[in-house]
Design a protein around this motif. Structure first.
Motif, mmCIF file in Angstrom:
data_model
loop_
_atom_site.group_PDB
_atom_site.id
_atom_site.type_symbol
_atom_site.label_atom_id
_atom_site.label_comp_id
_atom_site.label_asym_id
_atom_site.label_seq_id
_atom_site.Cartn_x
_atom_site.Cartn_y
_atom_site.Cartn_z
ATOM 1 N N VAL A 230 0.820 -1.220 0.000
ATOM 2 C CA VAL A 230 0.000 0.000 0.000
ATOM 3 C C VAL A 230 0.852 1.267 0.000
ATOM 4 C CG1 VAL A 230 -1.997 -1.075 1.088
ATOM 5 C CG2 VAL A 230 -0.252 -0.015 2.527
ATOM 6 N N SER A 231 2.158 1.112 -0.144
ATOM 7 C CA SER A 231 3.032 2.290 -0.224
ATOM 8 C C SER A 231 3.434 2.609 -1.651
ATOM 9 C CB SER A 231 4.292 2.063 0.618
ATOM 10 O OG SER A 231 5.160 1.109 0.004
ATOM 11 N N ARG A 232 2.907 1.856 -2.610
ATOM 12 C CA ARG A 232 3.349 1.993 -3.992
ATOM 13 C C ARG A 232 2.222 1.591 -4.942
ATOM 14 N NH1 ARG A 232 4.659 -2.762 -6.466
ATOM 15 N NH2 ARG A 232 6.449 -1.937 -7.579
ATOM 16 N N PRO A 233 2.303 1.956 -6.224
ATOM 17 C CA PRO A 233 1.349 1.424 -7.199
ATOM 18 C C PRO A 233 1.525 -0.092 -7.346
ATOM 19 C CG PRO A 233 2.491 3.349 -8.064
ATOM 20 C CD PRO A 233 3.223 2.935 -6.825
ATOM 21 N N PHE A 234 0.443 -0.785 -7.609
ATOM 22 C CA PHE A 234 0.529 -2.242 -7.767
ATOM 23 C C PHE A 234 -0.640 -2.718 -8.618
ATOM 24 C CE2 PHE A 234 -2.261 -1.595 -4.163
ATOM 25 C CZ PHE A 234 -3.204 -2.600 -4.260
ATOM 26 N N ARG A 235 -0.524 -3.960 -9.071
ATOM 27 C CA ARG A 235 -1.600 -4.608 -9.815
ATOM 28 C C ARG A 235 -2.036 -5.869 -9.097
ATOM 29 N NH1 ARG A 235 -0.439 -6.662 -14.932
ATOM 30 N NH2 ARG A 235 -2.698 -6.612 -15.294
ATOM 31 N N VAL A 236 -3.307 -6.187 -9.192
ATOM 32 C CA VAL A 236 -3.794 -7.473 -8.733
ATOM 33 C C VAL A 236 -3.782 -8.426 -9.924
ATOM 34 C CG1 VAL A 236 -5.128 -6.508 -6.843
ATOM 35 C CG2 VAL A 236 -6.203 -6.745 -9.084
ATOM 36 N N VAL A 237 -4.012 -9.708 -9.645
ATOM 37 C CA VAL A 237 -3.915 -10.734 -10.690
ATOM 38 C C VAL A 237 -5.242 -10.815 -11.445
ATOM 39 C CG1 VAL A 237 -3.450 -13.161 -11.189
ATOM 40 C CG2 VAL A 237 -2.286 -12.025 -9.275
ATOM 41 N N PRO A 238 -5.258 -10.509 -12.732
ATOM 42 C CA PRO A 238 -6.508 -10.596 -13.484
ATOM 43 C C PRO A 238 -6.922 -12.042 -13.713
ATOM 44 C CG PRO A 238 -4.689 -10.191 -14.977
ATOM 45 C CD PRO A 238 -4.109 -10.152 -13.580
ATOM 46 N N PHE A 239 -8.208 -12.270 -13.887
ATOM 47 C CA PHE A 239 -8.628 -13.590 -14.361
ATOM 48 C C PHE A 239 -9.594 -13.423 -15.511
ATOM 49 C CE2 PHE A 239 -11.676 -12.947 -10.808
ATOM 50 C CZ PHE A 239 -12.868 -13.151 -11.452
ATOM 51 N N PHE A 240 -9.611 -14.425 -16.352
ATOM 52 C CA PHE A 240 -10.342 -14.392 -17.625
ATOM 53 C C PHE A 240 -11.334 -15.538 -17.648
ATOM 54 C CE2 PHE A 240 -6.139 -12.653 -18.080
ATOM 55 C CZ PHE A 240 -6.317 -11.491 -18.807
ATOM 56 N N ASP A 241 -12.489 -15.284 -18.239
ATOM 57 C CA ASP A 241 -13.540 -16.283 -18.214
ATOM 58 C C ASP A 241 -14.296 -16.290 -19.533
ATOM 59 O OD1 ASP A 241 -14.595 -18.294 -16.661
ATOM 60 O OD2 ASP A 241 -16.126 -17.049 -15.727
ATOM 61 N N PRO A 242 -14.521 -17.461 -20.114
ATOM 62 C CA PRO A 242 -15.363 -17.536 -21.308
ATOM 63 C C PRO A 242 -16.805 -17.209 -20.970
ATOM 64 C CG PRO A 242 -14.021 -19.517 -21.044
ATOM 65 C CD PRO A 242 -13.945 -18.763 -19.762
ATOM 66 N N GLY A 243 -17.551 -16.808 -21.965
ATOM 67 C CA GLY A 243 -18.973 -16.527 -21.790
ATOM 68 C C GLY A 243 -19.701 -16.717 -23.091
ATOM 69 N N LEU A 244 -20.997 -16.815 -22.987
ATOM 70 C CA LEU A 244 -21.810 -17.091 -24.172
ATOM 71 C C LEU A 244 -21.571 -16.059 -25.265
ATOM 72 C CD1 LEU A 244 -24.044 -18.909 -25.326
ATOM 73 C CD2 LEU A 244 -25.699 -17.296 -24.386
ATOM 74 N N GLY A 246 -18.900 -14.025 -25.506
ATOM 75 C CA GLY A 246 -17.505 -13.595 -25.505
ATOM 76 C C GLY A 246 -16.863 -13.494 -26.873
ATOM 77 N N GLY A 247 -15.803 -12.694 -26.934
ATOM 78 C CA GLY A 247 -15.108 -12.429 -28.185
ATOM 79 C C GLY A 247 -13.699 -13.012 -28.223
ATOM 80 N N GLN A 248 -12.910 -12.516 -29.160
ATOM 81 C CA GLN A 248 -11.594 -13.077 -29.445
ATOM 82 C C GLN A 248 -10.450 -12.091 -29.196
ATOM 83 O OE1 GLN A 248 -11.450 -16.376 -30.319
ATOM 84 N NE2 GLN A 248 -13.666 -16.310 -30.019
ATOM 85 N N TRP A 249 -10.748 -10.842 -28.886
ATOM 86 C CA TRP A 249 -9.717 -9.818 -28.770
ATOM 87 C C TRP A 249 -8.738 -10.126 -27.642
ATOM 88 C CZ3 TRP A 249 -7.749 -6.138 -25.440
ATOM 89 C CH2 TRP A 249 -7.031 -5.074 -26.012
ATOM 90 N N TYR A 263 -13.196 -15.467 -24.782
ATOM 91 C CA TYR A 263 -13.106 -14.881 -23.437
ATOM 92 C C TYR A 263 -14.050 -13.689 -23.403
ATOM 93 C CZ TYR A 263 -9.213 -17.858 -22.261
ATOM 94 O OH TYR A 263 -8.441 -18.955 -21.990
ATOM 95 N N ALA A 264 -15.001 -13.763 -22.477
ATOM 96 C CA ALA A 264 -15.994 -12.713 -22.352
ATOM 97 C C ALA A 264 -15.558 -11.670 -21.329
ATOM 98 C CB ALA A 264 -17.337 -13.317 -21.941
ATOM 99 N N TRP A 265 -15.043 -12.161 -20.204
ATOM 100 C CA TRP A 265 -14.752 -11.312 -19.060
ATOM 101 C C TRP A 265 -13.269 -11.280 -18.760
ATOM 102 C CZ3 TRP A 265 -18.985 -9.102 -16.706
ATOM 103 C CH2 TRP A 265 -20.216 -9.732 -16.886
ATOM 104 N N CYS A 266 -12.825 -10.187 -18.242
ATOM 105 C CA CYS A 266 -11.579 -10.139 -17.472
ATOM 106 C C CYS A 266 -11.837 -9.238 -16.278
ATOM 107 C CB CYS A 266 -10.419 -9.584 -18.286
ATOM 108 S SG CYS A 266 -8.944 -9.230 -17.280
#
Length: 582
Positions: A230-244, A246-249, A263-266
């Motif tokens: 919390v003393s610096r910029p950071f990223r959390v771990v994304p997760f990806f999920d297919p969906g009805l 969803g696209g290809q990008w 993959y529909a969601w991230c």
């Protein structure tokens, strides 16, 4: 399609504690035995988040400890039918929506059994006594406390595979939406309340995310790692999920598993769901990023945001990919009073669509057409839900062209839908489960079941004032110049005055100075290959972000600077920044 350098496994490197982290059961057992050799009688408590594989602890850890007595606290839990009665109001009969729980974990245990367990622990005269399982610390505070944790995304994977039911329920094969609902509205809330004080005093944190590949870190190192984060910029771990739909990008750009249909969601920044990776030398610890919010809310969120939202991270960034896919469902989010009165939530899901990429001719559905009769539209939706016809969206709902860098604002109560052919960065408030589907184009879900439609809820929250003129004037690409300097300019792009999130876009080819102003910032690099985030006062190590990566700047950071970097030097970049309005 050219791939990006998007980092799917971002880590926070923690210095100075390499000898306080262990990988694998053998090393973990050795570390615990070193600590356990300090007293004549020692009670080791291994408290667990629901979803931890207890059989792995029972077969790989406990036999090696040579304990005098071992007790499973779950034997003191209420029987399933009692729990079902206790939770009936919160579970509801709905497949998706429940009522947010205010239960405390002791309510889930039988008082007589629990007291008998405490007496059994006290009666052991000497040696090591182990008490384990979710809620183990209710039986004994522990001379040594281990907390076994795992992220919610991993819990969901275990649910989907049929391995895991809800805690205290033999329902591994129940509808996934119902199991998720029970976890979301009840279990995770109750256990977050339970584990917060435990994490503040735990002697060890046990990472049980990967099957038979545990990692452990001392409580001191764990908390120091969170304080450093919390003393610096950071990223959390994304997760990806297919969906009805969803696209290809994302599959192409982020080099994801090509065997998946789409993959529909991230979820790129949803701390309730995402993981946080802490690196201690050769050992990587994966924890729920929510642990950071629970233990260090003030330096992370800032005083004003913490005062308003408590230990909830109120801003969500996620991706919706329909490039090469289909329309999302036509939907609406509940008004604040509706979500409070019916579901016990403090605030609703106001949101916006920021278009990262768009195919020619793609559209966003937003608001109802001017002059329609609301009852006609509801009747048409009801007929579509009964399967009598397709909903006539062209008659009732506006469509707006969607182009790269367009920004569509969606305050709760607005009918909306991202059309096919778009890659959307969704910027929203966090209670993401609250989407009332009005029409889903007659589709079945990936599980072969009809996708839930919530017309009974939706009809109570549609704001019919949000018609063609209203949304055009207030919600579509309202860009307001704010400031500019040499090589940069700042624009206000929303959100609507009903929404508590403020968003700003910075275009820059030269360094831009930012300041958290005492509140958490969430940003995404929406244009350019890579940028450098650094401290003007050298308060943290420079941090490189890549195209489409979301990163969090804790309130405690204060000033930070973002500059073009590497292959982006000499080019124009852009960030989208969000924070909670004061």
């Amino acid at each position: 399609m050219k791939k990006t350098r998007y980092d799917r496994q971002p880590e926070v490197l923690i210095q100075g504690y390499n000898n306080q982290a262990w990988q694998g059961w053998e090393s973990i057992v050795a570390a615990l035995k070193t600590r356990l050799a300090l007293a004549n009688k020692t009670v080791l408590v291994i408290d667990c988040y629901p979803g931890v594989r207890l059989e792995e602890i029972e077969t790989r850890l406990l036999p090696s400890l040579n304990a005098s007595a071992i007790f499973n606290v779950e034997l003191s839990r209420h029987d399933e039918h009692i729990l079902q009665t206790l939770l009936a109001h919160n579970l509801t009969d709905d497949r998706v929506f429940g009522v947010l729980s205010c239960h405390q974990l002791p309510e889930f245990f039988d008082n007589t059994r629990m007291e008998a367990l405490r007496q059994q622990i006290a009666a052991v005269p000497t040696g090591l006594v182990v008490v384990y399982g979710p809620g183990a610390s209710l039986a004994h505070d522990g001379d040594i406390l281990v907390y076994a944790d795992l992220p919610r995304w991993e819990i969901q994977q275990r649910m989907r595979s049929g391995e895991l039911g809800n805690w205290g329920a033999a329902n591994q094969h129940e509808d996934m939406l119902r199991r998720y609902k029970r976890a979301f509205f009840i279990e995770w809330r109750v256990f977050d309340r339970h584990k917060t004080p435990l994490l503040k005093r735990a002697d060890f944190l046990l990472d049980t995310t990967q099957a038979d590949a545990p990692a452990m870190v001392s409580g001191e190192a764990f908390r120091a790692g969170l304080a450093f984060t919390v003393s610096r910029p950071f990223r959390v771990v994304p997760f990806f999920d297919p969906g009805l739909w969803g696209g290809q990008w994302m599959k192409d750009k982020f080099d994801l598993d090509p065997s998946k249909p789409n993959y529909a969601w991230c979820f790129d920044c949803v701390p309730e769901e995402n993981s946080l990776l802490l690196r201690f030398g050769d050992v990587r610890i994966e924890i729920p990023s929510q642990d950071l919010v629970l233990l260090y809310p003030r330096p992370l969120l800032g005083e004003k945001v913490h005062a308003r939202f408590g230990t909830e991270f109120p801003i969500r960034f996620d991706f919706l990919d329909t490039l090469g896919g289909q329309n999302l469902s036509l939907q609406v989010h509940p008004l604040t009073e509706y979500i409070q009165q019916n579901f016990g939530m403090h605030y609703t899901q106001d949101e916006s669509y920021y278009v990262l990429e768009a195919e020619p001719g793609s559209e966003v559905y937003l608001g109802t057409k001017r002059g329609i009769d609301p009852q006609d539209m509801l009747n048409d939706l009801a007929a579509a839900q009964r399967g009598e016809k397709a909903f006539d969206d062209t008659k009732f709902v506006n469509r707006f062209p969607a182009r790269k860098h367009d920004h569509f604002l969606i305050p709760a109560g607005t009918v909306h839908c991202a059309g096919a052919g778009t890659m959307v960065l969704e910027i929203s408030a966090t209670p993401y489960i609250f989407t009332f589907k009005l029409w889903d184009w007659g589709r079945l879900g990936l599980d072969g079941l009809s996708r839930p439609v919530h017309l009974e809820h939706g009809k109570h929250v549609i704001d019919w004032q949000r018609d063609t003129q209203w949304v055009t004037e207030r919600l579509v690409n309202h860009v307001e110049p704010i400031a500019e300097g040499e090589g940069w300019r700042e624009e206000r792009t929303g959100l609507h005055e009903r929404e508590f999130i403020e968003t700003r876009r910075h275009w820059f080819s030269e360094p831009v100075l930012h300041d958290t102003q005492g509140g958490v910032n969430v940003l995404n690099l929406v244009e350019g290959a890579e940028a450098l985030v650094e401290s003007p006062a050298h308060a943290f190590e420079p941090f490189v972000v890549h195209y489409a990566e979301t990163f969090i700047v804790p309130a405690a950071v204060g000033q930070y600077r973002i500059s073009p970097y590497g292959s982006s030097l000499g080019q124009q970049l852009a960030t989208m920044k969000a924070w909670v309005r004061g």
